[in-house]
Design a protein around this motif. Structure first.
Motif, mmCIF file in Angstrom:
data_model
loop_
_atom_site.group_PDB
_atom_site.id
_atom_site.type_symbol
_atom_site.label_atom_id
_atom_site.label_comp_id
_atom_site.label_asym_id
_atom_site.label_seq_id
_atom_site.Cartn_x
_atom_site.Cartn_y
_atom_site.Cartn_z
ATOM 1 N N GLU A 1 0.568 -1.225 0.224
ATOM 2 C CA GLU A 1 -0.282 -0.073 -0.133
ATOM 3 C C GLU A 1 1.066 1.679 0.265
ATOM 4 N N SER A 2 0.352 2.620 -0.231
ATOM 5 C CA SER A 2 1.114 3.239 -0.416
ATOM 6 C C SER A 2 -0.103 4.899 0.169
ATOM 7 N N TYR A 3 -0.076 6.284 0.616
ATOM 8 C CA TYR A 3 -0.789 6.809 0.888
ATOM 9 C C TYR A 3 0.162 8.325 1.087
ATOM 10 N N VAL A 4 -0.842 8.791 0.787
ATOM 11 C CA VAL A 4 -0.132 10.498 1.699
ATOM 12 C C VAL A 4 -2.209 11.454 2.209
ATOM 13 N N LEU A 5 -1.338 11.499 3.306
ATOM 14 C CA LEU A 5 -2.192 12.182 4.485
ATOM 15 C C LEU A 5 -1.631 13.201 5.667
ATOM 16 N N SER A 6 -2.498 14.164 5.779
ATOM 17 C CA SER A 6 -2.377 15.141 6.967
ATOM 18 C C SER A 6 -3.103 15.336 7.613
ATOM 19 N N THR B 1 -4.427 39.371 -5.872
ATOM 20 C CA THR B 1 -5.011 38.297 -6.205
ATOM 21 C C THR B 1 -3.226 37.596 -4.964
ATOM 22 N N CYS B 2 -3.828 36.582 -4.427
ATOM 23 C CA CYS B 2 -2.307 36.168 -3.224
ATOM 24 C C CYS B 2 -3.687 34.530 -2.591
ATOM 25 N N ALA B 3 -2.608 34.199 -2.688
ATOM 26 C CA ALA B 3 -3.310 32.429 -1.870
ATOM 27 C C ALA B 3 -1.797 31.937 -1.310
ATOM 28 N N VAL B 4 -2.345 31.074 -0.004
ATOM 29 C CA VAL B 4 -1.289 30.635 0.213
ATOM 30 C C VAL B 4 -2.202 29.083 1.046
ATOM 31 N N ALA B 5 -1.199 27.586 0.638
ATOM 32 C CA ALA B 5 -1.784 26.470 0.875
ATOM 33 C C ALA B 5 -0.912 26.272 1.986
ATOM 34 N N TYR B 6 -1.540 24.576 3.323
ATOM 35 C CA TYR B 6 -0.622 24.412 3.924
ATOM 36 C C TYR B 6 -0.879 23.873 4.952
ATOM 37 N N TRP B 7 0.305 22.731 5.649
ATOM 38 C CA TRP B 7 0.320 21.173 5.613
ATOM 39 C C TRP B 7 1.083 21.040 7.247
ATOM 40 N N TRP B 8 0.800 20.526 8.086
ATOM 41 C CA TRP B 8 1.431 20.238 9.049
ATOM 42 C C TRP B 8 1.369 18.120 8.996
ATOM 43 N N ASN B 9 2.601 17.977 9.373
ATOM 44 C CA ASN B 9 3.126 16.940 9.167
ATOM 45 C C ASN B 9 2.272 15.881 7.961
ATOM 46 N N LEU B 10 2.522 16.445 6.663
ATOM 47 C CA LEU B 10 1.930 16.072 5.457
ATOM 48 C C LEU B 10 3.158 14.507 5.364
ATOM 49 N N ARG B 11 2.434 13.640 4.817
ATOM 50 C CA ARG B 11 3.067 12.215 5.500
ATOM 51 C C ARG B 11 2.864 12.000 3.711
ATOM 52 N N ALA B 12 3.789 11.185 3.252
ATOM 53 C CA ALA B 12 3.767 9.689 2.282
ATOM 54 C C ALA B 12 4.434 8.932 3.135
ATOM 55 N N LYS B 13 3.530 7.505 3.068
ATOM 56 C CA LYS B 13 4.277 5.869 2.976
ATOM 57 C C LYS B 13 4.303 5.033 1.559
ATOM 58 N N VAL B 14 4.548 4.579 1.802
ATOM 59 C CA VAL B 14 5.423 3.424 0.706
ATOM 60 C C VAL B 14 5.759 2.374 1.415
ATOM 61 N N GLY B 15 4.597 0.859 0.840
ATOM 62 C CA GLY B 15 4.897 -0.289 0.963
ATOM 63 C C GLY B 15 5.872 -0.272 0.629
ATOM 64 N N LYS B 16 6.920 -1.028 1.308
ATOM 65 C CA LYS B 16 8.781 -1.790 0.454
ATOM 66 C C LYS B 16 8.007 -2.345 -1.175
#
Length: 220
Positions: free
Chosen positions: A26-31, A180-195
């Motif tokens: 499995e693999s996924y990205v979450l924050s 026009t201005c925009a900001v996106a933010y992430w705290w602990n944006l994680r990507a987990k990838v199986g071997k």
């Protein structure tokens, strides 16, 4: 009784093996925490009072990624791809302030990274912001970063809001109409990838960040 225990042990091993293969596949990205702040549109002004437009060339986007390697390389490539999809010419330069108001500006700042290497999976994580200014206001973003910005899960939302607030104040002072201005933010944006997966967690994180820029450009 002994035979029952042996059978039970075999069953447990089979279950663990199945779970291990599933996790390794499995693999996924979450924050843990993320969001976006946008201030859009041009201010309606009277040109007789000295209001002007920016940037000099809206078809060019200057990109700076302030992040450690190998994150920087992956994020830069992903941002360039998205920019070119929107017909923009992307220019990479860490010294983003020298392009102030010359073209659109994208600045990614990643002050925190993390890593975990497990037996059957790999995990990489980042915390930070993506800042986008149509007018090309690089100076305001750099000033916010350099002036004691707080980076924590409880404060990152307020920190993100400071970027556009600082830009709007400066655009008004300079009498620049398009704010026009925009900001996106992430705290602990994680990507987990199986071997067992042939994916890069760095690339997965980069794609997630670039997808937010794509949304900003689509709503421009």
């Amino acid at each position: 009784m002994r035979r029952i225990l042996v059978v039970l042990g075999v069953v447990i091993l089979i279950v663990l093996s199945v779970l291990g293969v599933a996790t390794a596949s499995e693999s996924y990205v979450l924050s843990e925490y993320s969001g976006a702040v946008q201030h859009g549109g041009a201010t309606i002004v009277d040109k007789n009072y000295g209001w002007k437009s920016a940037p000099q060339n809206p078809n060019v986007v200057y990109i700076a990624v302030w992040a450690p390697e190998p994150y920087r390389d992956y994020i830069e490539k992903a941002l360039v791809n998205v920019s070119e999809m929107h017909g923009l010419t992307a220019v990479i330069d860490l010294n983003i302030t020298r392009h102030d108001l010359k073209g659109r500006v994208v600045l990614v700042y990643i002050p925190t990274v993390g890593r975990e290497d497990y037996l059957i999976s790999t995990e990489r994580s980042v915390s930070g912001v993506l800042y986008y200014s149509y007018a090309g206001d690089a100076k305001s973003a750099v000033d916010v970063i350099n002036n004691g910005t707080v980076w924590s899960e409880s404060e990152i939302d307020k920190t993100a809001q400071r970027f556009c607030h600082a830009s709007i104040v400066r655009m008004n002072e300079l009498r620049i109409a398009n704010q026009t201005c925009a900001v996106a933010y992430w705290w602990n944006l994680r990507a987990k990838v199986g071997k067992l997966r042939e994916e890069s967690p760095y690339e997965m994180i980069a794609r997630e960040i670039a997808s937010q820029l794509n949304q900003f450009l689509e709503s421009d």
